[in-house]
Design a protein around this motif. Structure first.
Motif, mmCIF file in Angstrom:
data_model
loop_
_atom_site.group_PDB
_atom_site.id
_atom_site.type_symbol
_atom_site.label_atom_id
_atom_site.label_comp_id
_atom_site.label_asym_id
_atom_site.label_seq_id
_atom_site.Cartn_x
_atom_site.Cartn_y
_atom_site.Cartn_z
ATOM 1 N N THR A 20 0.827 -1.204 0.000
ATOM 2 C CA THR A 20 0.000 0.000 0.000
ATOM 3 C C THR A 20 0.864 1.258 0.000
ATOM 4 N N THR A 21 2.089 1.146 -0.447
ATOM 5 C CA THR A 21 2.981 2.290 -0.398
ATOM 6 C C THR A 21 2.683 3.311 -1.487
ATOM 7 N N ALA A 22 2.891 2.991 -2.714
ATOM 8 C CA ALA A 22 2.685 3.975 -3.772
ATOM 9 C C ALA A 22 1.702 3.440 -4.782
ATOM 10 N N TRP A 23 0.531 4.039 -4.828
ATOM 11 C CA TRP A 23 -0.492 3.614 -5.780
ATOM 12 C C TRP A 23 -0.422 4.516 -6.998
ATOM 13 N N SER A 24 0.260 4.070 -8.023
ATOM 14 C CA SER A 24 0.280 4.836 -9.258
ATOM 15 C C SER A 24 -0.425 4.012 -10.318
ATOM 16 N N ALA A 25 -0.801 4.664 -11.392
ATOM 17 C CA ALA A 25 -1.512 3.967 -12.442
ATOM 18 C C ALA A 25 -0.687 2.784 -12.922
ATOM 19 N N GLU A 26 -1.340 1.666 -13.030
ATOM 20 C CA GLU A 26 -0.750 0.447 -13.540
ATOM 21 C C GLU A 26 0.551 0.068 -12.854
ATOM 22 N N SER A 27 0.512 0.012 -11.550
ATOM 23 C CA SER A 27 1.606 -0.541 -10.766
ATOM 24 C C SER A 27 1.001 -1.459 -9.729
ATOM 25 N N ALA A 28 1.752 -2.462 -9.393
ATOM 26 C CA ALA A 28 1.256 -3.429 -8.419
ATOM 27 C C ALA A 28 2.411 -3.834 -7.526
ATOM 28 N N SER A 29 2.058 -4.322 -6.366
ATOM 29 C CA SER A 29 3.061 -4.774 -5.426
ATOM 30 C C SER A 29 2.732 -6.210 -5.048
ATOM 31 N N VAL A 30 3.722 -7.058 -5.091
ATOM 32 C CA VAL A 30 3.521 -8.468 -4.796
ATOM 33 C C VAL A 30 4.523 -8.891 -3.736
ATOM 34 N N ARG A 31 4.012 -9.605 -2.738
ATOM 35 C CA ARG A 31 4.893 -10.104 -1.679
ATOM 36 C C ARG A 31 4.772 -11.609 -1.585
ATOM 37 N N LEU A 32 5.900 -12.267 -1.494
ATOM 38 C CA LEU A 32 5.938 -13.702 -1.247
ATOM 39 C C LEU A 32 5.926 -13.858 0.263
#
Length: 191
Positions: A20-32
């Motif tokens: 939930t750090t940086a919500w920019s258009a067409e970016s995603a964050s994935v954590r294992l």
């Protein structure tokens, strides 16, 4: 049931975990979250520039999975009724990896904006995934939270965690772009 959750479920089955750090258009964050032998747990989040109804409709339209999400080459609804569907999935995670085939049972809870996916046969030992849609910015955008628990079974696991993260990020970004385009077209058609 016109809409089904299979293509998001399946597309995101190999991808998903956003910060939930940086919500920019067409970016995603994935954590294992967990990487224990053949068992992996991922979590992803993405912000989609579209209201929850648009995202829900796209995620639950099984027939579009291979045109909407990268890596999918098959998504056939085998059975559908009420808020459940059985879907046959084909996934090509990378150019070097073999194609994977499996069937999942998808259960939708529209009131709670959640989709639950469970492997019933095919490749992989187990797959349990879920999507949670959360309206944000007065309902003009949607936060998509995806969680995947997968046991690859006898499939080689060397580099599998990295591949799952990478593919999930690609799928989430594709979902963002697709839903945003659908929403923009809908707004243009209303003018």
């Amino acid at each position: 049931m016109r809409n089904t959750i299979t293509h998001l479920v399946l597309g995101l089955i190999f991808i998903i975990s956003l910060n939930t750090t940086a919500w920019s258009a067409e970016s995603a964050s994935v954590r294992l979250l967990s990487d224990k032998g053949s068992a992996k747990t991922l979590q992803a989040e993405a912000l989609v520039d579209a209201p929850i109804e648009t995202v829900w409709d796209q995620l639950t339209d099984y027939g579009k999975i291979k045109t909407m999400l990268p890596g999918y080459d098959r998504s056939t609804v085998l059975q559908s009724g009420g808020n459940t569907a059985t879907v046959d999935i084909g996934l090509k995670a990378s150019g070097l990896a073999p194609a994977f085939r499996y069937q999942v049972k998808v259960r939708e809870d529209k009131a709670a904006h959640t989709i639950h996916i469970q492997r019933i046969s095919g490749d992989f030992k187990t797959i349990t995934a879920s999507y949670k849609l959360i309206p944000v910015e007065n309902g003009t955008k949607t936060k998509v939270v995806y969680k995947l628990d997968i046991d690859l079974g006898n499939i080689p696991t060397l580099g599998a965690g990295h591949l799952l993260k990478s593919n999930t990020e690609k799928v989430m970004i594709a979902l963002q772009g697709h839903c945003s385009r659908v929403h923009r077209r809908s707004l243009s058609a209303q003018k």
